[in-house]
Structure formats: C-alpha cells, structure tokens
Design a protein around this motif. Structure first.
Motif, PDB file in Angstrom:
ATOM      1  N   ASN A 105      67.686  44.201  32.812  1.00 32.95           N
ATOM      2  CA  ASN A 105      66.627  43.734  31.777  1.00 32.95           C
ATOM      3  C   ASN A 105      66.963  43.939  30.752  1.00 32.95           C
ATOM      4  O   ASN A 105      65.473  44.112  29.814  1.00 32.95           O
ATOM      5  N   LEU A 106      68.586  44.379  30.544  1.00 32.04           N
ATOM      6  CA  LEU A 106      68.654  44.973  28.952  1.00 32.04           C
ATOM      7  C   LEU A 106      68.562  43.383  28.148  1.00 32.04           C
ATOM      8  O   LEU A 106      68.838  42.262  28.429  1.00 32.04           O
ATOM      9  N   ALA A 107      67.533  43.916  26.854  1.00 30.46           N
ATOM     10  CA  ALA A 107      67.472  42.760  25.608  1.00 30.46           C
ATOM     11  C   ALA A 107      68.118  43.313  25.271  1.00 30.46           C
ATOM     12  O   ALA A 107      67.778  41.495  24.017  1.00 30.46           O
ATOM     13  N   SER A 108      69.045  43.781  25.040  1.00 32.79           N
ATOM     14  CA  SER A 108      70.331  44.098  24.209  1.00 32.79           C
ATOM     15  C   SER A 108      71.605  44.612  24.684  1.00 32.79           C
ATOM     16  O   SER A 108      71.690  45.549  25.236  1.00 32.79           O
ATOM     17  N   GLY A 109      72.539  44.360  23.634  1.00 38.24           N
ATOM     18  CA  GLY A 109      73.770  44.636  24.541  1.00 38.24           C
ATOM     19  C   GLY A 109      73.944  46.266  23.689  1.00 38.24           C
ATOM     20  O   GLY A 109      74.861  47.139  23.746  1.00 38.24           O
ATOM     21  N   VAL A 110      73.158  47.051  22.989  1.00 38.77           N
ATOM     22  CA  VAL A 110      73.469  48.220  22.053  1.00 38.77           C
ATOM     23  C   VAL A 110      72.614  48.936  23.466  1.00 38.77           C
ATOM     24  O   VAL A 110      71.232  49.799  23.271  1.00 38.77           O
ATOM     25  N   SER A 111      72.896  49.852  23.701  1.00 41.38           N
ATOM     26  CA  SER A 111      72.260  51.049  25.210  1.00 41.38           C
ATOM     27  C   SER A 111      72.859  52.343  25.576  1.00 41.38           C
ATOM     28  O   SER A 111      74.156  52.354  24.852  1.00 41.38           O
ATOM     29  N   GLN A 112      72.529  53.437  25.774  1.00 40.74           N
ATOM     30  CA  GLN A 112      73.297  54.642  25.993  1.00 40.74           C
ATOM     31  C   GLN A 112      73.763  54.782  27.438  1.00 40.74           C
ATOM     32  O   GLN A 112      72.633  54.748  28.481  1.00 40.74           O
ATOM     33  N   ILE A 113      74.767  54.822  27.174  1.00 42.53           N
ATOM     34  CA  ILE A 113      75.639  54.604  28.890  1.00 42.53           C
ATOM     35  C   ILE A 113      75.627  56.402  29.036  1.00 42.53           C
ATOM     36  O   ILE A 113      75.743  56.825  28.641  1.00 42.53           O
ATOM     37  N   THR A 114      75.052  56.366  30.264  1.00 37.60           N
ATOM     38  CA  THR A 114      74.919  57.784  31.222  1.00 37.60           C
ATOM     39  C   THR A 114      75.949  58.204  32.737  1.00 37.60           C
ATOM     40  O   THR A 114      77.130  58.959  32.607  1.00 37.60           O
ATOM     41  N   SER A 115      75.773  57.107  33.415  1.00 39.54           N
ATOM     42  CA  SER A 115      76.217  57.016  34.279  1.00 39.54           C
ATOM     43  C   SER A 115      77.246  55.829  34.952  1.00 39.54           C
ATOM     44  O   SER A 115      76.151  54.799  34.971  1.00 39.54           O
ATOM     45  N   LEU A 116      77.854  55.866  36.197  1.00 42.60           N
ATOM     46  CA  LEU A 116      78.667  55.095  36.753  1.00 42.60           C
ATOM     47  C   LEU A 116      78.549  55.323  37.884  1.00 42.60           C
ATOM     48  O   LEU A 116      79.098  56.562  38.880  1.00 42.60           O
ATOM     49  N   TYR A 117      77.798  54.023  38.840  1.00 48.15           N
ATOM     50  CA  TYR A 117      77.561  54.123  40.060  1.00 48.15           C
ATOM     51  C   TYR A 117      78.654  52.840  41.064  1.00 48.15           C
ATOM     52  O   TYR A 117      78.768  51.800  40.198  1.00 48.15           O
ATOM     53  N   VAL A 118      79.662  53.741  41.497  1.00 45.67           N
ATOM     54  CA  VAL A 118      80.534  52.470  42.255  1.00 45.67           C
ATOM     55  C   VAL A 118      80.515  52.380  44.051  1.00 45.67           C
ATOM     56  O   VAL A 118      80.297  53.128  44.342  1.00 45.67           O
ATOM     57  N   ALA A 119      79.784  51.189  44.057  1.00 40.14           N
ATOM     58  CA  ALA A 119      80.134  51.307  45.915  1.00 40.14           C
ATOM     59  C   ALA A 119      81.397  50.658  46.227  1.00 40.14           C
ATOM     60  O   ALA A 119      81.955  49.824  46.359  1.00 40.14           O
ATOM     61  N   ASN A 120      81.261  51.708  47.361  1.00 41.79           N
ATOM     62  CA  ASN A 120      82.838  51.167  48.318  1.00 41.79           C
ATOM     63  C   ASN A 120      82.317  50.486  49.318  1.00 41.79           C
ATOM     64  O   ASN A 120      82.774  51.932  50.140  1.00 41.79           O
ATOM     65  N   GLY A 121      82.731  49.498  49.490  1.00 36.45           N
ATOM     66  CA  GLY A 121      82.509  48.710  50.487  1.00 36.45           C
ATOM     67  C   GLY A 121      83.132  48.743  51.577  1.00 36.45           C
ATOM     68  O   GLY A 121      82.780  49.465  53.051  1.00 36.45           O
ATOM     69  N   ASP A 122      84.623  49.475  51.833  1.00 40.14           N
ATOM     70  CA  ASP A 122      85.670  49.411  52.751  1.00 40.14           C
ATOM     71  C   ASP A 122      85.314  51.102  53.296  1.00 40.14           C
ATOM     72  O   ASP A 122      86.106  51.933  54.227  1.00 40.14           O
ATOM     73  N   LEU A 123      85.231  52.177  52.226  1.00 44.24           N
ATOM     74  CA  LEU A 123      85.109  53.359  52.065  1.00 44.24           C
ATOM     75  C   LEU A 123      83.522  54.286  52.820  1.00 44.24           C
ATOM     76  O   LEU A 123      83.340  55.059  52.878  1.00 44.24           O
ATOM     77  N   ASN A 124      82.602  52.899  52.719  1.00 43.04           N
ATOM     78  CA  ASN A 124      80.947  52.914  52.993  1.00 43.04           C
ATOM     79  C   ASN A 124      80.763  54.424  51.919  1.00 43.04           C
ATOM     80  O   ASN A 124      80.234  55.677  53.383  1.00 43.04           O
ATOM     81  N   SER A 125      80.773  54.251  50.904  1.00 40.62           N
ATOM     82  CA  SER A 125      80.352  55.491  50.266  1.00 40.62           C
ATOM     83  C   SER A 125      80.291  55.157  48.285  1.00 40.62           C
ATOM     84  O   SER A 125      80.039  53.971  48.282  1.00 40.62           O
ATOM     85  N   ILE A 126      79.774  55.637  47.746  1.00 40.54           N
ATOM     86  CA  ILE A 126      78.713  55.248  46.524  1.00 40.54           C
ATOM     87  C   ILE A 126      79.965  56.714  45.876  1.00 40.54           C
ATOM     88  O   ILE A 126      79.024  57.797  46.033  1.00 40.54           O
ATOM     89  N   LYS A 127      80.998  56.577  45.003  1.00 41.13           N
ATOM     90  CA  LYS A 127      81.238  57.197  43.823  1.00 41.13           C
ATOM     91  C   LYS A 127      80.525  57.291  42.528  1.00 41.13           C
ATOM     92  O   LYS A 127      79.714  56.199  42.174  1.00 41.13           O
ATOM     93  N   ILE A 128      80.329  58.300  41.851  1.00 42.78           N
ATOM     94  CA  ILE A 128      79.214  58.240  40.433  1.00 42.78           C
ATOM     95  C   ILE A 128      79.959  59.025  40.077  1.00 42.78           C
ATOM     96  O   ILE A 128      80.255  60.634  40.186  1.00 42.78           O
ATOM     97  N   TYR A 129      80.491  58.840  38.918  1.00 41.20           N
ATOM     98  CA  TYR A 129      81.165  59.169  37.645  1.00 41.20           C
ATOM     99  C   TYR A 129      79.753  59.520  36.189  1.00 41.20           C
ATOM    100  O   TYR A 129      79.226  58.348  36.002  1.00 41.20           O
ATOM    101  N   ASP A 130      79.845  60.674  36.241  1.00 41.93           N
ATOM    102  CA  ASP A 130      78.701  60.930  35.125  1.00 41.93           C
ATOM    103  C   ASP A 130      79.953  60.662  33.685  1.00 41.93           C
ATOM    104  O   ASP A 130      80.917  60.637  33.714  1.00 41.93           O
ATOM    105  N   ASN A 131      78.559  60.937  32.415  1.00 39.22           N
ATOM    106  CA  ASN A 131      79.437  60.335  31.337  1.00 39.22           C
ATOM    107  C   ASN A 131      80.417  59.018  30.940  1.00 39.22           C
ATOM    108  O   ASN A 131      81.696  58.942  30.741  1.00 39.22           O
ATOM    109  N   ALA A 132      79.649  58.079  31.700  1.00 37.55           N
ATOM    110  CA  ALA A 132      79.977  56.888  31.579  1.00 37.55           C
ATOM    111  C   ALA A 132      80.679  56.183  30.389  1.00 37.55           C
ATOM    112  O   ALA A 132      82.169  55.663  29.892  1.00 37.55           O
ATOM    113  N   ASP A 133      80.302  56.923  29.344  1.00 34.04           N
ATOM    114  CA  ASP A 133      80.449  56.255  28.059  1.00 34.04           C
ATOM    115  C   ASP A 133      81.912  56.698  27.451  1.00 34.04           C
ATOM    116  O   ASP A 133      82.627  56.235  26.921  1.00 34.04           O
TER     117      ASP A 133
END
Length: 252
Positions: free
Chosen positions: A30-58
């Motif tokens: 729903n972003l109306a602009s390309g400018v925003s605060q990036i905080t966390s990166l969520y990665v779904a790992n299909g073959d490993l049945n997990s979600i890895k989370i990286y803080d400070n995604a920026d």
C-alpha cells in the motif's frame, strides 16, 4: 496509506535456483511513495519450512545470521510460498504451497522459534490450492491469495480466521492466469489496479478497477513478448510513487 506514515517494508528477494529454490519475500503493497523507513526483512524459506527475520533491514549486508527464525512443527509452515506484511497489527501472512492454507502471525516483531500462528485461513470453503502470491490491501482491509485456484480476495484481512470463503474470485480462461498458478500479485490501492506476474506465459497482467472484479474477467493490459526479454517471470512489484514496475526473471 500515505507517504507520511511510517511503515515497515519487506524487501523483495529473488529466488536463487541453485540455493533455496522457493525463498520468497514481500513488500508492503500500500505504499504511495518510494520513501519510507525500512526496519525488518522477512524471508520465507519454502524448502526449509521457516521464516527468517533480519532486523535493521536498511543496513543488513553479507553473510549475516538471522536475528530471529520462526521454525518448528507448531508453526504449521509447509513450503511457505509468498509473504506479506500488515503494518496495522504488525502481522505477516504466509501462504503454504503444500497444505493449501495461509498462516498469520500477529505481533510478529516479538515472535521467534516454534510459535503457533495467531490465525489461520484453512478449509474447503477457502478454495485455496497451492498458495503462492500473498498481498494485503490495508486501506480496504483485503487479503489477496493467488495460486492454482486463481486469485481469491478475502474481506476483513485484519481479523480473518478459519474456514472462510473468499468474497470474490478472479479465475477462468479469460483472465490468462495459467493452470500453473505460480503467480504473484501487487495491488495499487491508489489507482485501484491489480498487477499479476504469470510465469506460464512469461507475462504481467494488469487489471483495472480491481475492487469491482469477480469471475472470469480479461486483463486490461498484458505485458508480454520478445521485446520484454522476460524468460521466466518469478515475481514483480510496483513503485507507485515513481510509476515503476520491477520484474524478477528467474532464468536471466
């Protein structure tokens, strides 16, 4: 959502065929602009049945150990394939390829380990078959679930739970969405427009007035052909503020 709101962005991650073959992530739709605060990166790992989370995604870079990981039998993750973030409740929605359902973690910023989902969209009434693309429309409180069934649109995304039927279903020959339902979606809320990456035809389908669409409807535009140089489309996203379409090509 307007450009002055602080939101979390989940960066787009392209699948690497020689590593984790179904690693996917998502950006807030729903972003109306390309400018925003990036905080966390969520990665779904299909073959490993997990979600890895990286803080400070920026700033995260390199061979980095995840800060957190959602993994284990209680998570109900079964080849998670597609992920979306809802800033209203700090939630992630993940579609399961193997079990035809969507698991939802509310308050995900504080979740780690073998945690059960807060909610789950599951059952025959949902009509979900091999969930792939997951998109949240926070403005209209809608959940878009793409898969072999087509694109199912569910109301009340912020509270949805259980064996719930979709409010609308975009599916059929006219839609050009192939039987191989490995599609991703992006909803441009401002312009009421749906973008669909469709790998069977190596094309991007564009549906206008998506808030009114239901059934076997044809796209308004189709981006396809030799000049596109698309060899195997594997996800796309749109920067609405800059009017840019980004296409991930797994082959190239």
């Amino acid at each position: 959502m307007n450009k002055n709101q602080t939101v979390k962005i989940i960066l787009a991650v392209i699948t690497l065929a020689l590593t984790v073959t179904s690693c996917n992530s998502s950006s807030n739709s729903n972003l109306a602009s390309g400018v925003s605060q990036i905080t966390s990166l969520y990665v779904a790992n299909g073959d490993l049945n997990s979600i890895k989370i990286y803080d400070n995604a920026d700033t995260v870079d390199g061979d980095v150990v995840p800060d957190r990981e959602i993994v284990g039998a209680a998570t109900n993750l079964a080849r998670p394939f597609g992920i979306a973030y809802d800033s209203r409740s700090d939630s992630i929605f993940t579609g399961n390829w193997s079990t035809n359902n969507v698991v939802i973690y509310d308050g995900v910023s504080a979740i780690t380990g073998n945690a059960a989902p807060s909610r789950e969209l599951v059952g025959a009434a949902t009509g979900i078959t091999r969930a792939h693309g997951i998109t949240i429309d926070e403005v209209n409180d809608l959940l878009y679930v793409a898969g072999d069934h087509g694109i199912a649109i569910f109301s009340n995304a912020s509270t949805i739970d259980g064996n719930v039927a979709p409010t609308r279903l975009i599916a059929g020959v006219a839609t050009l969405i192939g039987a191989r339902g490995e599609v991703r979606t992006f909803v441009d809320v401002i312009n009421d427009r749906l973008y669909v990456s469709e790998p069977s035809g190596n094309q991007v389908l564009v549906f206008d007035n998506v808030s009114t669409l239901d059934g076997n409807v044809a796209p308004d535009r189709v981006i396809v052909g030799a000049n596109t140089t698309i060899a195997f489309i594997w996800g796309m996203t749109v920067d609405v503020g800059r009017d840019l379409l980004y296409v991930g090509d797994q082959t190239a």
